[in-house]
Motif scaffolding. Sequence first.
Motif: not given
Length: 164
Positions: A6-12, A72-86
Amino acid sequence: MNHEFLEAGKIINTFGVRGELKVQAWSDELDFLKQFKTIYIDGKPVALKSVRIHVPNVLITLDGVTNMDQAIPYKNKVISVRREDIKEMPCEHFLVDLIGLDAKNAETGEVFGKVTDILPYPAQDLYEVKGEKTWLFPDVPDFVKEINEDEGYISFVVMEGLGQ
């Protein structure tokens, strides 16, 4: 359909000189990321070292990222998490699971389209439904009567003027 990730956010952006990253959280709860030891960026696991709230965003530190040049290389990357880890569920439904469900008329039970998107607006989200027309329904109880993921539909109160 349950997605494994699941997408959880974006590194801005980066934050400060010690490698922190500013994240736009895609959850109703800003502290949602605090429960994870591992997040996924570009499909690869990354150890999450720290999470702190910096309203309206979240600041995270990744293992091995200790300065701005490494961040800096992580800027604009999307963060995801595994559903089973929630461990903690901040909401009843994940938006990604609602896209593609049938849209039913709450009064008649007739399927009149599919949920194609959920649009974020300041007052409330809007469900976009496409069928013969395109409909926008505010995410409020007066319009969204039932969400049934198991049977694959959302019931909406359909009023004249909502469809285009």
